[in-house]
Write a protein that holds these residues in place. Structure first.
Motif, mmCIF file in Angstrom:
data_model
loop_
_atom_site.group_PDB
_atom_site.id
_atom_site.type_symbol
_atom_site.label_atom_id
_atom_site.label_comp_id
_atom_site.label_asym_id
_atom_site.label_seq_id
_atom_site.Cartn_x
_atom_site.Cartn_y
_atom_site.Cartn_z
ATOM 1 N N ASN A 167 0.824 -1.207 0.000
ATOM 2 C CA ASN A 167 0.000 0.000 0.000
ATOM 3 C C ASN A 167 0.857 1.255 0.000
ATOM 4 O O ASN A 167 0.629 2.200 -0.766
ATOM 5 C CB ASN A 167 -0.907 0.032 1.241
ATOM 6 C CG ASN A 167 -2.052 -0.960 1.151
ATOM 7 O OD1 ASN A 167 -2.398 -1.424 0.068
ATOM 8 N ND2 ASN A 167 -2.623 -1.290 2.283
ATOM 9 N N LEU A 168 1.856 1.276 0.881
ATOM 10 C CA LEU A 168 2.665 2.481 1.053
ATOM 11 C C LEU A 168 3.612 2.713 -0.119
ATOM 12 O O LEU A 168 3.876 3.856 -0.495
ATOM 13 C CB LEU A 168 3.456 2.386 2.365
ATOM 14 C CG LEU A 168 2.608 2.355 3.646
ATOM 15 C CD1 LEU A 168 3.506 2.157 4.871
ATOM 16 C CD2 LEU A 168 1.790 3.635 3.797
ATOM 17 N N ASP A 171 1.975 4.729 -2.716
ATOM 18 C CA ASP A 171 1.464 6.027 -2.273
ATOM 19 C C ASP A 171 2.356 7.153 -2.800
ATOM 20 O O ASP A 171 3.446 7.402 -2.279
ATOM 21 C CB ASP A 171 1.412 6.063 -0.741
ATOM 22 C CG ASP A 171 0.772 7.330 -0.199
ATOM 23 O OD1 ASP A 171 0.446 8.228 -1.010
ATOM 24 O OD2 ASP A 171 0.602 7.430 1.027
ATOM 25 N N ARG A 179 9.573 5.490 -0.106
ATOM 26 C CA ARG A 179 9.009 4.388 -0.886
ATOM 27 C C ARG A 179 10.101 3.388 -1.272
ATOM 28 O O ARG A 179 9.868 2.172 -1.313
ATOM 29 C CB ARG A 179 8.314 4.939 -2.126
ATOM 30 C CG ARG A 179 7.101 5.811 -1.780
ATOM 31 C CD ARG A 179 6.606 6.577 -2.996
ATOM 32 N NE ARG A 179 6.057 5.679 -4.001
ATOM 33 C CZ ARG A 179 5.845 6.039 -5.276
ATOM 34 N NH1 ARG A 179 6.176 7.262 -5.686
ATOM 35 N NH2 ARG A 179 5.330 5.182 -6.124
ATOM 36 N N ARG A 322 -9.443 5.243 -2.492
ATOM 37 C CA ARG A 322 -8.302 5.871 -3.168
ATOM 38 C C ARG A 322 -8.454 5.762 -4.677
ATOM 39 O O ARG A 322 -8.188 6.721 -5.414
ATOM 40 C CB ARG A 322 -7.005 5.207 -2.702
ATOM 41 C CG ARG A 322 -5.744 5.856 -3.289
ATOM 42 C CD ARG A 322 -4.472 5.312 -2.660
ATOM 43 N NE ARG A 322 -4.268 3.899 -2.918
ATOM 44 C CZ ARG A 322 -4.265 2.955 -1.989
ATOM 45 N NH1 ARG A 322 -4.487 3.266 -0.722
ATOM 46 N NH2 ARG A 322 -4.052 1.690 -2.312
ATOM 47 N N HIS A 330 -7.967 6.809 2.996
ATOM 48 C CA HIS A 330 -7.409 6.080 1.859
ATOM 49 C C HIS A 330 -6.356 5.074 2.297
ATOM 50 O O HIS A 330 -5.792 4.358 1.463
ATOM 51 C CB HIS A 330 -6.805 7.058 0.843
ATOM 52 C CG HIS A 330 -7.840 7.853 0.117
ATOM 53 N ND1 HIS A 330 -7.521 8.702 -0.934
ATOM 54 C CD2 HIS A 330 -9.193 7.946 0.272
ATOM 55 C CE1 HIS A 330 -8.639 9.278 -1.378
ATOM 56 N NE2 HIS A 330 -9.657 8.825 -0.666
ATOM 57 N N LYS A 331 -6.072 5.041 3.597
ATOM 58 C CA LYS A 331 -5.150 4.061 4.176
ATOM 59 C C LYS A 331 -5.728 3.584 5.505
ATOM 60 O O LYS A 331 -6.581 4.234 6.084
ATOM 61 C CB LYS A 331 -3.756 4.681 4.375
ATOM 62 C CG LYS A 331 -3.015 4.952 3.071
ATOM 63 C CD LYS A 331 -1.601 5.453 3.313
ATOM 64 C CE LYS A 331 -1.562 6.941 3.557
ATOM 65 N NZ LYS A 331 -0.183 7.492 3.526
ATOM 66 N N ASP A 335 -1.478 1.186 8.273
ATOM 67 C CA ASP A 335 -0.632 1.871 7.290
ATOM 68 C C ASP A 335 -0.013 3.120 7.900
ATOM 69 O O ASP A 335 1.194 3.358 7.792
ATOM 70 C CB ASP A 335 -1.457 2.290 6.065
ATOM 71 C CG ASP A 335 -1.903 1.113 5.216
ATOM 72 O OD1 ASP A 335 -1.232 0.073 5.244
ATOM 73 O OD2 ASP A 335 -2.925 1.251 4.527
#
Length: 357
Positions: A167-168, A171, A179, A322, A330-331, A335
Motif C-alpha cells: 500500500n505504502l 502512495d 518508498r 483511493r 485512503h489508508k 498503514d
C-alpha cells in the motif's frame, strides 16, 4: 519533483548474525531460535508421554520443512538472476514496485517466490496454532502455551506487513526515498519471511486491538475513541507519539474510528447523521444493525483471525476510496502507524549518523 535515490546493497539491511534456522540455499526463516526451542520442548514432552500425537507432530514439521525446501528452488530476490527469458535484478524489482500504476490484485505480477512464501507463512501459522493447542493438551503449562500463541500472532502481523508495504510503496504522496526503503523492506520480507520493523510494532498493535475489544464505544460520539486514546498513552512511547502528532489529521482520525467502531467510514457517517437528525446522542453496539438496516458485526473477539479479517476489510475499503478518489480514509490505521514508525526510525538513524560525524 520526486527525490532521486541511490541503489543500496540490500545485504546491509538484514542482520546476517541473527540466529535462525534457514532452509538450504534460501533466506527463508524456517524457525527462529525461539520457535526452534518451543518445537523441541513440545517434541520432548510428546516423546515422553504421548507417542500417538508424536507421529502427527513429526509429520507436520517435516511437511513444513519440505515446503521451505521447495521454495528454496526458486531464485533469490536479492541477487541478479537469469530467468527463462532475460534477467532480473533487485533494483529492477524495486523500480517495478515503485513505478507500477496497476490497480486491483497484483498477484500475477509478483515474483513466484513472494507468492509461494506467503503460502509458506500461512502454513507455518496454522502449524503453530495447532501446536499451541497441542502444548495445552500435553500439559506443558500456561507459559509455553502463551509463547506458542505469541509466535502465531507474530506471523499474522507478517501477513499484514506485506499488505501495508505494498500500500505504502504505491502512495505517491510519500517521498521517493521512503518508498524506496519500503520496497527494500518488502523484498527482505519476501526473501526471509521475517521483518524487524513488524517485530517492533506488532506487540503495540496487538495491545491496541485488545484494548479495542474490551472497550464499549458509544456509537455516534467519540467517547470510545477518547477512552482508547487515554489507554494508548500507557502502551508504548511510539504509539503515544503517533496519537499526539497524527490524530489531528482528518484521514488518520477517520481510520482510527473505523478501527475502533468496526464499521466503515460510510456507515459511521450515515449513523452519525441519523442520530443527529433524531436527536439521539449515542447508541450501543447491539443497536447499530437496526439503525443501519443491515446485519453489522461490531463486537470482535481477541482472536488474531478477527484482527486480520477486520484489517483486510478496512484495507479493501481504503483502496476502493483511493481508486475512486472519494472521501474517507485512503489508508488503514496500520498503514499510518507503520509508516510513522519507519519515518521516526529513519530520522533517529540520520541524527545518530550526523552526531557520529
Amino acid at each position: 519533483m520526486e527525490t532521486e535515490y541511490i541503489p543500496v546493497d540490500l545485504s546491509n539491511f538484514f542482520d546476517t548474525n541473527e540466529q535462525t534456522e534457514k532452509t538450504e540455499d534460501t533466506g527463508i526463516v524456517l524457525f527462529t531460535e525461539k520457535q526452534k526451542w518451543l518445537v523441541s520442548v513440545l517434541r520432548e514432552k510428546l516423546e515422553a508421554s504421548d507417542r500417538d500425537h508424536l507421529e502427527k507432530f513429526d509429520k507436520r514439521i517435516h511437511d513444513l520443512k519440505q515446503l521451505g525446501a521447495a521454495i528454496a528452488n526458486f531464485p533469490s530476490l536479492l541477487e541478479r538472476t537469469n530467468l527463462t527469458v532475460g534477467s532480473r535484478t533487485p533494483q529492477a524489482l524495486i523500480d517495478s514496485l515503485i513505478n507500477t500504476s496497476r490497480e486491483g490484485d497484483t498477484t500475477l505480477q509478483l515474483p513466484s517466490k513472494a507468492t509461494l512464501g506467503k503460502g509458506f507463512l500461512v502454513a507455518k501459522l496454522h502449524t503453530f496454532s495447532s501446536l499451541e493447542r497441542l502444548s495445552k493438551s500435553a500439559g506443558l503449562g500456561e507459559k509455553i502455551t502463551k509463547e506458542f500463541h505469541e509466535e502465531t500472532v507474530s506471523m499474522m502481523f507478517l501477513l499484514l506487513a506485506e499488505d501495508v508495504y505494498l500500500n505504502l510503496i504505491r502512495d505517491n504522496s510519500l517521498p521517493m526515498d521512503s518508498r524506496h526503503q519500503l520496497a527494500i523492506s518488502l523484498l527482505l520480507l519476501w526473501e526471509h519471511r521475517a521483518d524487524q520493523n513488524i517485530t517492533d510494532v506488532s506487540p503495540v498493535l496487538q495491545a491496541v486491538w485488545l484494548a479495542r475489544t474490551r472497550l464499549a464505544p458509544a456509537f455516534g460520539t467519540m467517547m470510545g475513541t477518547s477512552e482508547l486514546i487515554m489507554l494508548s498513552f500507557q502502551l508504548d512511547e511510539q504509539w503515544s507519539e503517533f496519537i499526539k502528532t497524527k490524530l489531528g489529521t482528518p484521514e488518520v482520525n477517520q481510520a482510527m474510528e473505523e478501527f475502533l467502531f468496526g464499521i466503515s467510514f460510510e456507515q459511521i457517517t450515515l449513523l452519525k447523521n441519523m442520530l443527529r437528525e433524531r436527536g439521539i446522542s449515542a447508541i450501543d453496539r447491539d443497536e447499530v444493525s437496526a439503525f443501519l438496516g443491515e446485519n453489522v458485526k461490531t463486537d470482535f473477539s481477541e482472536d488474531y483471525r478477527d484482527f486480520y479479517q477486520q484489517y483486510t476489510l478496512r484495507r479493501d475499503n481504503a483502496r476502493a476510496r483511493r481508486r475512486l478518489n472519494i472521501p474517507g480514509p485512503h489508508k488503514t490505521l496500520e498503514d499510518y502507524f507503520i509508516s510513522f514508525v519507519m519515518e521516526s526510525n529513519a530520522k533517529k538513524q540520520n541524527q545518530d549518523n550526523f552526531a557520529n560525524v
